[in-house]
Write a protein that holds these residues in place. Sequence first.
Motif, mmCIF file in Angstrom:
data_model
loop_
_atom_site.group_PDB
_atom_site.id
_atom_site.type_symbol
_atom_site.label_atom_id
_atom_site.label_comp_id
_atom_site.label_asym_id
_atom_site.label_seq_id
_atom_site.Cartn_x
_atom_site.Cartn_y
_atom_site.Cartn_z
ATOM 1 N N GLU A 150 0.153 10.650 -0.350
ATOM 2 C CA GLU A 150 0.215 11.250 1.261
ATOM 3 C C GLU A 150 -1.674 10.742 1.950
ATOM 4 O O GLU A 150 -2.294 11.784 0.947
ATOM 5 C CB GLU A 150 0.225 12.472 1.227
ATOM 6 N N PRO A 164 -4.140 5.106 1.038
ATOM 7 C CA PRO A 164 -3.846 4.668 1.862
ATOM 8 C C PRO A 164 -3.972 3.099 1.199
ATOM 9 O O PRO A 164 -3.561 2.082 1.090
ATOM 10 C CB PRO A 164 -4.829 3.702 3.597
ATOM 11 N N LYS A 165 -3.314 3.685 -0.852
ATOM 12 C CA LYS A 165 -2.537 2.849 -1.638
ATOM 13 C C LYS A 165 -2.277 3.559 -2.485
ATOM 14 O O LYS A 165 -1.775 4.499 -2.696
ATOM 15 C CB LYS A 165 -4.398 1.945 -2.066
ATOM 16 N N LEU A 166 -1.060 2.112 -3.801
ATOM 17 C CA LEU A 166 -0.564 3.070 -3.958
ATOM 18 C C LEU A 166 -1.524 3.342 -5.673
ATOM 19 O O LEU A 166 -2.288 2.258 -5.746
ATOM 20 C CB LEU A 166 0.374 1.893 -4.796
ATOM 21 N N THR A 194 0.689 -1.085 0.111
ATOM 22 C CA THR A 194 0.461 0.058 0.187
ATOM 23 C C THR A 194 0.638 1.219 -0.040
ATOM 24 O O THR A 194 -0.138 2.460 -0.537
ATOM 25 C CB THR A 194 -0.993 0.048 0.942
ATOM 26 N N ASN A 195 2.266 1.351 0.666
ATOM 27 C CA ASN A 195 2.571 2.658 -0.215
ATOM 28 C C ASN A 195 4.050 2.187 -0.281
ATOM 29 O O ASN A 195 4.913 1.522 -0.287
ATOM 30 C CB ASN A 195 2.685 2.753 1.424
ATOM 31 N N ASP A 227 2.244 7.185 -4.642
ATOM 32 C CA ASP A 227 2.094 6.888 -2.724
ATOM 33 C C ASP A 227 1.423 8.363 -2.507
ATOM 34 O O ASP A 227 1.718 8.920 -2.005
ATOM 35 C CB ASP A 227 2.992 6.794 -2.287
#
Lengths: 301, 307
Positions: free
Chosen positions: A131, A134-136, A4-5, A129
């Motif tokens: 800010e 919560p995911k790419l 997720t990051n 990614d």
Amino acid sequence: MKITNFREAIKEAAKLGRRRFVLPGSGGCCMETLSSAVREGLAFPIWIGDAGEGKKQFERCGIAASEGEILEEKNAENVLDRAFELLRSRKADILMQGAAPHEAFVNRVLDREKGLRNGKTASFVSVFDPEKVPKLTMLTDTYINNFPTLEEKIGIVENAIRLAGVLGIDAPKIAALSAIEQVNPAIPSTLDAAILAKMSERKQFGAAVIEGPLDIDCAVSAGAAMRKGVQSPVTGRADIYLTPNVESGYLTAQLNVFIAGMPMAGVLMGTSHPVILDLPWVSIESKPVEAALAVLLCPGK
Amino acid sequence: MLRSFAEIDKTAVEKGPKRLVVLAPEDEEFIEAVKESMVRRYIEPVLIGSRRKMEQLSEKLEIDISRVEKIYETDRQAIADKGINMLFSGEVDIAGKGQIPTAYIYRAIIREEARGRKRNVSVISLWDIEGLSGLTSFTDTGVNINPDLQAKKQIISNAVYLFHVLGYSRPRVSILSGRREIGGSIPSYEIGRKLREACAAGELGACEVVDAASFGDIFIPGLKKFSRNEIDMGKVDFPEIMVVPDLTTGNILVKLDFAIPRVRRRSLVMTSRGPVIIPSRSDFRESITGEIATGVVVADRIKEAAS
């Protein structure tokens, strides 16, 4: 596991153990990328070129002799061919751009006969990614194809779906972007997007869901889409944004980097081995992430 | 020089109220924005549209429009023609798009312009980016699908006109392109090269066409490598006008404000006789109210320059 990051990407890649990164000479930020990849436990570097220069570069970047390998090649014109040989003979895993200029490097790598291209279409995926999200998210094609045909867009989508799978997104939601959310024959990208959406409806892209055409406001905001009467599981929740051409892809990726301040790492898709381009608009902070994504893409992962 | 939307909003209070004709006021967000703009004394509205829909909406939103000037019309082209004619005849200062496809409005503007100064139609989308020391813009984000060299000259002319009105004496223009290290040259870059030549020859008026053709060029000229920590919006020599390669690219770039909290957007068309504000169908009342304020200031300055 769903990544997720960027930090997770590096962590997951490091779990796979060091991969052999072959560097055909040094240029741009390659040595910085390589040294950070070594520090993160991702890379075992193999330098090809002038051995003295290789030693000097390793020392400059704090890479100990035992942490890498230097292969002497006096003729600069042979350096890239030697790198290809190592990859094909499974003595290396990942290719870095090294000293070659962008156009010459990309042309050699994507040469259908002598290069590393293994798919119909090569494409570049910009992975963001953002800010507070919560995911790419992915944007493609942002670098390789100028004005892709529908057939090439199918390849671009397939490449992005493959990358999404590597990141643990098994059923990616894909927004096929255009100027408007309605099909308009005067705007060809709306037609391509509609066809891709129909193909997805018929499961031609497996579990991936493509919605299109979508304008960017409908794609990024479910509220905006609602105002325009567009209801779709993709609006406001897209994992992949497919751009109509390189004008929109390249400029949107750079706008996200420079104005939105989003960390971005790029991935070249459509090659037999992961290839790390050394693009100047990828920040030095994101270079180790590109190395990690390359590791995750290695065959046999 | 007006450097931010906040400055524009402050000026709009001083220069209002102006007469705004709303074309097809059947959109809730637009009507809420009109209501807010009346409260702020930006405007006195004139509504053109379906009587039934106006009454339904005023009842639903509990907005009293009994004392607002109204013209009843249901045909969309007739609504656009009437409203734009009111702008060109000086009966109103600003026109605004409600629930009506933009094509009707553009057609009406083109007809009116054909009778006078023949200014071409293009949409200029202003961006106020937090940290930047002035306004910037994208154009054309609404009309020309794939503009050629001539069309881009006119697109620049319209945007330069707007920035002159906003107090920028020599706006800088960037001709955006997807040209990069690979892929050869592409038409948008070739057009950019010709526009730089045209500007150097004085063909584009009081503006400067800069070399930067991408955001990388703008932020870090001669970009070789960069750190995210180096990016300081306050120090960037940002162009006021960014000409997009085509409509699709323009639309995607300009509406990224939906995903970027530090950016605000306001779009309008500059006609020879005043601004036409063109909110997107997905815009919300706050953004539309801002566009109305921008229209008020632009209309005031155009009138002032003419008198």
